[in-house]
Design a protein around this motif. Structure first.
Motif, PDB file in Angstrom:
ATOM      1  N   ARG A 158       0.835  -1.210   0.000  1.00  0.00           N
ATOM      2  CA  ARG A 158       0.000   0.000   0.000  1.00  0.00           C
ATOM      3  C   ARG A 158       0.867   1.256   0.000  1.00  0.00           C
ATOM      4  O   ARG A 158       0.531   2.251  -0.635  1.00  0.00           O
ATOM      5  CB  ARG A 158      -0.931  -0.006   1.203  1.00  0.00           C
ATOM      6  CG  ARG A 158      -2.045  -1.034   1.057  1.00  0.00           C
ATOM      7  CD  ARG A 158      -2.904  -1.097   2.265  1.00  0.00           C
ATOM      8  NE  ARG A 158      -3.598   0.166   2.445  1.00  0.00           N
ATOM      9  CZ  ARG A 158      -4.436   0.408   3.432  1.00  0.00           C
ATOM     10  NH1 ARG A 158      -4.676  -0.516   4.326  1.00  0.00           N
ATOM     11  NH2 ARG A 158      -5.026   1.570   3.528  1.00  0.00           N
ATOM     12  N   GLU A 159       1.977   1.205   0.731  1.00  0.00           N
ATOM     13  CA  GLU A 159       2.882   2.348   0.779  1.00  0.00           C
ATOM     14  C   GLU A 159       3.487   2.614  -0.597  1.00  0.00           C
ATOM     15  O   GLU A 159       3.583   3.763  -1.036  1.00  0.00           O
ATOM     16  CB  GLU A 159       3.999   2.081   1.789  1.00  0.00           C
ATOM     17  CG  GLU A 159       4.910   3.262   2.000  1.00  0.00           C
ATOM     18  CD  GLU A 159       5.960   2.984   3.056  1.00  0.00           C
ATOM     19  OE1 GLU A 159       7.055   3.534   2.923  1.00  0.00           O
ATOM     20  OE2 GLU A 159       5.673   2.223   3.994  1.00  0.00           O
TER      21      GLU A 159
ATOM     22  N   ALA B 131       0.804   4.172  -2.796  1.00  0.00           N
ATOM     23  CA  ALA B 131       0.589   5.577  -2.453  1.00  0.00           C
ATOM     24  C   ALA B 131       1.724   6.433  -3.006  1.00  0.00           C
ATOM     25  O   ALA B 131       1.491   7.532  -3.532  1.00  0.00           O
ATOM     26  CB  ALA B 131       0.475   5.738  -0.940  1.00  0.00           C
TER      27      ALA B 131
END
Length: 56
Positions: free
Chosen positions: A2-3, A6
């Motif tokens: 997810r990082e 993003a």
């Protein structure tokens, strides 16, 4: 994961925004550079025409 997603989204957004600003500025810079090169040969009418925004 997810990082990374993003970070990719942020990087892509920053690139798109940068492009959106650069393109109109490049067009304006090009027009001004042409007028500068023409110098005193550029009359008031030509300057006024080139300063007017293009339609569309």
């Amino acid at each position: 994961m997810r990082e990374r997603a993003a970070a990719d989204l942020y990087r892509n957004s920053a690139a798109m925004i940068s492009h959106r600003f650069r393109t109109p500025l490049a067009v304006a810079d090009s027009a001004l550079q042409r007028l500068i090169r023409r110098g005193a040969q550029a009359g008031a009418g030509e300057i006024a025409t080139r300063a007017r925004p293009s339609p569309g």
